[in-house]
Design a protein around this motif. Structure first.
Motif, PDB file in Angstrom:
ATOM      1  N   LEU A  10      -7.486  -4.991  -0.653  1.00 11.24           N
ATOM      2  CA  LEU A  10      -7.160  -6.277  -0.030  1.00 11.24           C
ATOM      3  C   LEU A  10      -5.814  -6.794  -0.523  1.00 11.24           C
TER       4      LEU A  10
ATOM      5  N   PHE B 282      -3.407  -5.180   1.704  1.00  6.64           N
ATOM      6  CA  PHE B 282      -3.572  -5.739   3.060  1.00  6.64           C
ATOM      7  C   PHE B 282      -2.890  -7.108   3.161  1.00  6.64           C
ATOM      8  N   MET B 283      -3.140  -7.966   2.165  1.00  6.13           N
ATOM      9  CA  MET B 283      -2.567  -9.319   2.198  1.00  6.13           C
ATOM     10  C   MET B 283      -1.044  -9.262   2.010  1.00  6.13           C
TER      11      MET B 283
ATOM     12  N   LEU C 175     -11.840  -1.926   4.696  1.00  6.63           N
ATOM     13  CA  LEU C 175     -12.999  -1.819   3.810  1.00  6.63           C
ATOM     14  C   LEU C 175     -12.511  -1.347   2.448  1.00  6.63           C
TER      15      LEU C 175
END
Ligand SMILES: [Zn+2]
Lengths: 310, 318
Positions: A22, A25-26, A49
């Motif tokens: 994540l 991703f961020m 995921l």
């Protein structure tokens, strides 16, 4: 029956560690790029995921997908509420970005939504590495996104949470608070064990509602206490100060309150104390009508008189 | 091994305060009376509730006042619908650690804005910060099912004896498609089978009980299917058609999706969504059909999470 009720707002900024998937991703969103997680079956998941649902191995393979996609399902939100991406009516949609195998949920700023519609990301002007870096989606195709150089993963994201409630008192709490407004302290007696609870409450020993209303004194004895030495957010007094359990005369359960007007080091178990009320003009239906308790100077109560309350 | 039966049930559709204590006192008393059991004869207590619903910390601790916890009792709590607390109590009796149990759930769903509160059960990184709400997500699920031709808006309306007309709340959901948010409390009494037969002539024996969960990501499964309900039904040994089922479906399209999984001669209507007690109430209602002799076999179902993410199936027999 209308008992006392009051609005209550609970607010807290959740700060969350993101981890390797994540976090990237961020960070991608901050750079206006969308990364999906490729799992062992070759499928690309957006949002990503962190673990492969088939092999249960950590996901390491992140691949870039398009900021444009197709509406898989949608609904219309005619009355946006606090915290949502847009403050005027908008659509919610599940959107499968080109290159992804799973849809993500987000807001769409379009009135004529339909399944199969092509939409693209509208990026926020200020991007911090947060899902809200996507301001919303809008109809249309996007330009080819510029490829930026490698970027550092985001480590922490902050999400403010604000919830609003109407807090309602029970009949017993209502009676207690209305008595306080008149400068009186009342308890209620358990019909089973005859103990007087202040404030009145369902008897935790017998599980029955309290009955007879009993007036108790605004003075009593310290059963136990602690000296607060630790500063904390919202603290109204300067440490050190004493918070004590005070067993009011006529009550069978102590209440918690401040002991002031005495050095913290001089507060004792069994010390006799009396309520110091605020000025009558400031009384309302609140326990704050009693500002604090102070020693009365009477001799200390013997241990036997409060021992069972420890 | 023990078998376990439901021997008592009571519920209330109100909750004055955010603590729920005063609502629980009469509900627990009534459930124990229904079971013919004394309060001190309860070996294990288990509850379901959530502080987010009430907006106060440790609300389940104040609720313990309602059960009379002095001298000390054996007690547990789940931050879920009390149907899951029932599952814990069921295991406790199966394991021989208790012979009787009382399970209760409570909540004041109207204290806050339930739709916003339920946003907080979503993925905290990529979904919850958008505050999409439970109704909006259910609407996305309903549209997928309508687009797939599984049923029509009229079929959905018929679940609640209505016609598909009037304005949309969150299209394709109309007001009648969304169960009313309610306050409430419920209590179910369990007993090991020998004890159950001594307590009442016709206990509702639990012949199978299971719960399963689907992935949290809303895009990670086909929302028109309910894999966790299918798996829970299979694990609970549900086979064929039962006489009656009480499904916990906060939205009419979810009732239709679940009826494909739990086949029954008739379905008890779902009135209002009293969060954290509604699922337990469904099991209590299904058990009530068996205990009263109106049904020989029944299913009580509970759901949790967005878009039927988590499902529990309790199969009951005379
Ligand atoms: Zn008592």
């Amino acid at each position: 029956m209308d008992t006392l009720a009051a609005p209550l707002t609970i607010a807290f900024d959740y700060t969350r560690s993101l981890g390797p998937v994540l976090g990237r991703f961020m960070a991608g969103l901050r750079e206006r790029r969308v990364l999906g997680a490729r799992t062992s079956d070759g499928r690309v998941h957006v949002p990503p995921l962190e673990y492969d649902p088939v092999t249960h191995e950590p996901v390491t393979d992140l691949v870039e997908v398009s900021p444009t996609g197709t509406v898989v399902s949608w609904t219309w939100n005619p009355r946006p509420v606090e915290g949502q991406p847009l403050d005027r009516p908008f659509g919610w949609a599940l959107i499968r970005l080109d290159g992804a195998d799973t849809p993500l949920l987000h807001a769409v700023d379009a009135e004529d939504l339909n399944t199969g519609m092509r939409v693209r990301i509208r990026w926020s002007a200020q991007r911090t590495g947060h899902i809200r870096d996507i301001a919303c989606f809008e109809p249309g195709e996007s330009d080819i996104s510029e490829i930026s150089e490698e970027f550092e993963p985001v480590e922490i994201m902050t999400t403010p949470i604000r919830l609003h409630y109407q807090h309602t008192t029970s009949a017993e709490e209502d009676r207690y608070l209305r008595a306080l407004e008149q400068g009186r302290i009342i308890g209620q007696r358990c019909p089973a064990c005859r103990k007087v609870y202040v404030p009145p409450r369902v008897c935790p020993a017998d599980g029955v509602a309290p009955d007879e209303v009993v007036e108790v004194a605004d003075r009593g004895m310290v059963t136990t206490f602690c000296v607060v030495n630790v500063p904390f957010a919202g603290q109204r007094l300067t440490p050190p100060y004493v918070v004590a359990q005070v067993l009011l005369d006529g009550a069978d359960i102590p209440i918690s309150h401040l002991i002031l007007g005495v050095e913290a080091a001089d507060v004792r178990m069994g010390m006799r104390v009396a309520a110091v009320w605020r000025d009558r003009s400031r009384w309302s239906t609140t326990p704050e009508n009693i500002d604090h308790f102070e020693p009365t100077g009477e001799p200390d109560a013997p241990y036997e008189s409060y021992g069972e309350h420890l | 091994m023990n078998t376990v039966a439901v021997v008592g049930f009571s519920s209330a559709g109100t909750s004055l305060t955010t603590s729920g204590v005063e609502t629980l006192v009469p509900v627990i008393t009534a459930a124990l009376e229904d079971a013919g059991l004394g309060r001190r004869e309860v070996d294990f207590w288990c509850s379901g509730s959530s502080d987010y619903l009430a907006g106060r910390a440790f609300s389940f601790v104040s609720a313990v006042d309602a059960i009379g916890a002095v001298p000390p009792i054996a007690e547990s709590h789940v931050e879920m619908d009390a149907a899951w607390a029932l599952y814990e109590a069921y295991l406790k009796i199966l394991a021989g650690e208790a012979e009787t149990a009382l399970v209760y759930g409570f909540g004041k769903g109207t204290a806050g804005d339930l739709d916003r509160v339920l946003s907080l059960q979503l993925d905290p990184y990529t979904v919850a910060p958008l505050w999409p709400g439970a109704v909006g997500i259910a609407a996305l699920q309903a549209r997928l099912a309508l687009d797939a031709g599984l049923f029509t808006e009229d079929d959905m309306a018929r679940v609640v004896g209505r016609r598909a007309e009037g304005p949309y709340l969150s299209c394709p959901l109309r007001e009648h498609d969304v169960a009313r948010v309610a306050d409430g409390a419920a209590a179910v009494v369990l007993a090991a089978s020998d004890r159950a037969r001594r307590l009442r002539e016709r206990p509702a024996r639990i012949s199978g009980f299971a719960h399963r969960v689907d992935p949290q990501g809303l895009g990670e499964r086909d929302l028109t299917t309910v894999p966790s309900a299918v798996a829970a039904a299979r694990d609970a040994g549900l086979d064929g058609t039962v006489d009656v089922a009480a499904l916990h479906a906060p939205f009419t399209h979810q009732e239709l999706l679940l009826r494909e999984v739990v086949r029954a001669g008739s379905y008890l209507p779902f009135g209002a969504n009293a969060m954290f007690s509604a699922g337990l109430s469904r099991i209590g209602s299904a058990a009530g059909e068996v205990m009263s002799g109106r049904a020989r076999t029944a299913v009580g179902h509970a759901t949790s999470g967005p878009a039927l993410q988590q499902n529990l199936v309790c199969v009951l027999e005379a």
